[in-house]
Design a protein around this motif. Sequence first.
Motif, PDB file in Angstrom:
ATOM      1  N   GLY A  79       0.827  -1.258  -0.155  1.00  0.00           N
ATOM      2  CA  GLY A  79      -0.025   0.099   0.201  1.00  0.00           C
ATOM      3  C   GLY A  79       0.728   1.254   0.023  1.00  0.00           C
ATOM      4  O   GLY A  79       1.825   1.445  -0.877  1.00  0.00           O
ATOM      5  N   VAL A  80       0.592   2.176   1.005  1.00  0.00           N
ATOM      6  CA  VAL A  80       1.213   3.616   0.965  1.00  0.00           C
ATOM      7  C   VAL A  80       2.089   3.617   2.256  1.00  0.00           C
ATOM      8  O   VAL A  80       1.601   3.094   3.327  1.00  0.00           O
ATOM      9  N   VAL A  81       3.153   3.996   2.212  1.00  0.00           N
ATOM     10  CA  VAL A  81       4.170   3.990   3.160  1.00  0.00           C
ATOM     11  C   VAL A  81       4.372   5.604   3.879  1.00  0.00           C
ATOM     12  O   VAL A  81       4.579   6.235   2.907  1.00  0.00           O
ATOM     13  N   ASP A 134       3.928   5.712  -2.494  1.00  0.00           N
ATOM     14  CA  ASP A 134       2.849   4.660  -2.999  1.00  0.00           C
ATOM     15  C   ASP A 134       3.580   3.844  -3.875  1.00  0.00           C
ATOM     16  O   ASP A 134       4.796   3.712  -3.933  1.00  0.00           O
ATOM     17  N   GLN A 135       3.033   2.921  -4.788  1.00  0.00           N
ATOM     18  CA  GLN A 135       3.772   1.975  -5.624  1.00  0.00           C
ATOM     19  C   GLN A 135       4.601   2.471  -6.853  1.00  0.00           C
ATOM     20  O   GLN A 135       5.247   1.990  -7.372  1.00  0.00           O
ATOM     21  N   THR A 136       4.183   3.760  -7.037  1.00  0.00           N
ATOM     22  CA  THR A 136       4.768   4.677  -8.208  1.00  0.00           C
ATOM     23  C   THR A 136       5.658   5.613  -7.856  1.00  0.00           C
ATOM     24  O   THR A 136       6.714   5.896  -8.594  1.00  0.00           O
ATOM     25  N   ARG A 195      11.968   5.286  -1.990  1.00  0.00           N
ATOM     26  CA  ARG A 195      11.555   3.873  -1.778  1.00  0.00           C
ATOM     27  C   ARG A 195      12.318   2.951  -2.525  1.00  0.00           C
ATOM     28  O   ARG A 195      12.440   3.259  -3.812  1.00  0.00           O
ATOM     29  N   ASP A 196      13.018   1.897  -2.180  1.00  0.00           N
ATOM     30  CA  ASP A 196      14.109   0.960  -3.125  1.00  0.00           C
ATOM     31  C   ASP A 196      13.837  -0.417  -2.306  1.00  0.00           C
ATOM     32  O   ASP A 196      14.530  -0.613  -1.350  1.00  0.00           O
ATOM     33  N   CYS A 220       2.804   1.354   7.146  1.00  0.00           N
ATOM     34  CA  CYS A 220       2.431   0.852   5.946  1.00  0.00           C
ATOM     35  C   CYS A 220       0.773   0.734   6.064  1.00  0.00           C
ATOM     36  O   CYS A 220       0.317   0.102   6.805  1.00  0.00           O
ATOM     37  N   ASP A 221       0.251   1.608   5.474  1.00  0.00           N
ATOM     38  CA  ASP A 221      -1.298   1.895   5.655  1.00  0.00           C
ATOM     39  C   ASP A 221      -1.404   2.384   7.233  1.00  0.00           C
ATOM     40  O   ASP A 221      -0.973   3.351   7.603  1.00  0.00           O
TER      41      ASP A 221
END
Length: 243
Positions: free
Chosen positions: A48-50, A65-67, A80-81, A104-105
Motif C-alpha cells: 500500500g502506501v508507506v 505509493d507503488q509508483t 522507496r527502494d 504501511c497504511d
Amino acid sequence: MLPSQLILVPDRFYWVLFSLSGSESCFNSVKVKLHDSATLPCAGTCSGVVRWTVLNSSDVLAECDQTSCRSEKEGYQMNRDQGNYPLTITRAEFNTITWFTCKCDARDLCDVDVQTYPLRSTHQIIAAESLELQLGKSDPVEVLYNSTGGAGPSRVQICTVNGRALWCSPKYEQRANLTSVSPTILELRRMIPSDSGVYWIVDKQSGEDIHIYTVEITPRAQSPHFEGRVPGCLLASITPGRF
C-alpha cells in the motif's frame, strides 16, 4: 513461547518478541549533529502506501505509493527502494529531535528515535554582566551547574523552564529571566566570579544534554583613571613651602 522484552517509548508500551534471528519489530535510534541532515531507516513489506509521521501525530511528513514518493512537509524527503523506505531530515533542528513512525497504511513498520549531539560553547564575561543561555526548545528543560573545581554534587539543578514558566533555586530566582521565546533564552544577571563553571541545558523528558556551556567570569578591572597609582601620589604635585 518466544522470549519478550518491554520497550518503553513515550506514550506507548511495546512487548517485542524475539526470534533466533533477532527482533521482529523495528526500533532504531539515530544520532545527528544539530543542523546536519539525518536519514531514518525503515524496511518491510508493503503493498500500500508507506508514510512517515511524528510519533502519535496524524500529520504526514512524506509518503510513497507503488509508483512515486512525495514530501508533505518542508524539510523531509522520502525514497522507496526494494523494501526500504528511508526518510531524510534535510536539516536537524531541536523540533526534529523526537520519535518518528514509519507505517504501511495503518500498520507500524518502524519507530525511530532521533537524538542530537550536544552543542558546546565557551564564554568569558566580566563580573556584573549577564550570561545568556539559549535553551533550544520550549519543551521542559533543566539547567544544571557545576562550579569549576568545586566540591559537592557533580551537577546541581539551578533552573527549570517549561514554555514561559520559569523556576529557579533561591540563589538564582532574583537573577533569572526569560528574555526571548523563539529561541528561548535564559538570562542570568549580575554574574560573579564564583558563578564560573559548566552549565548544562538538558531535555527533562529524555535526559539528553542539549547544550553545554563552559563559563568563566573574570573580576571587573579597576578604573583606568586610578590604575597603577598608589596612595599619596597626588601629594607629589603640591609645591613645598606653601604651608
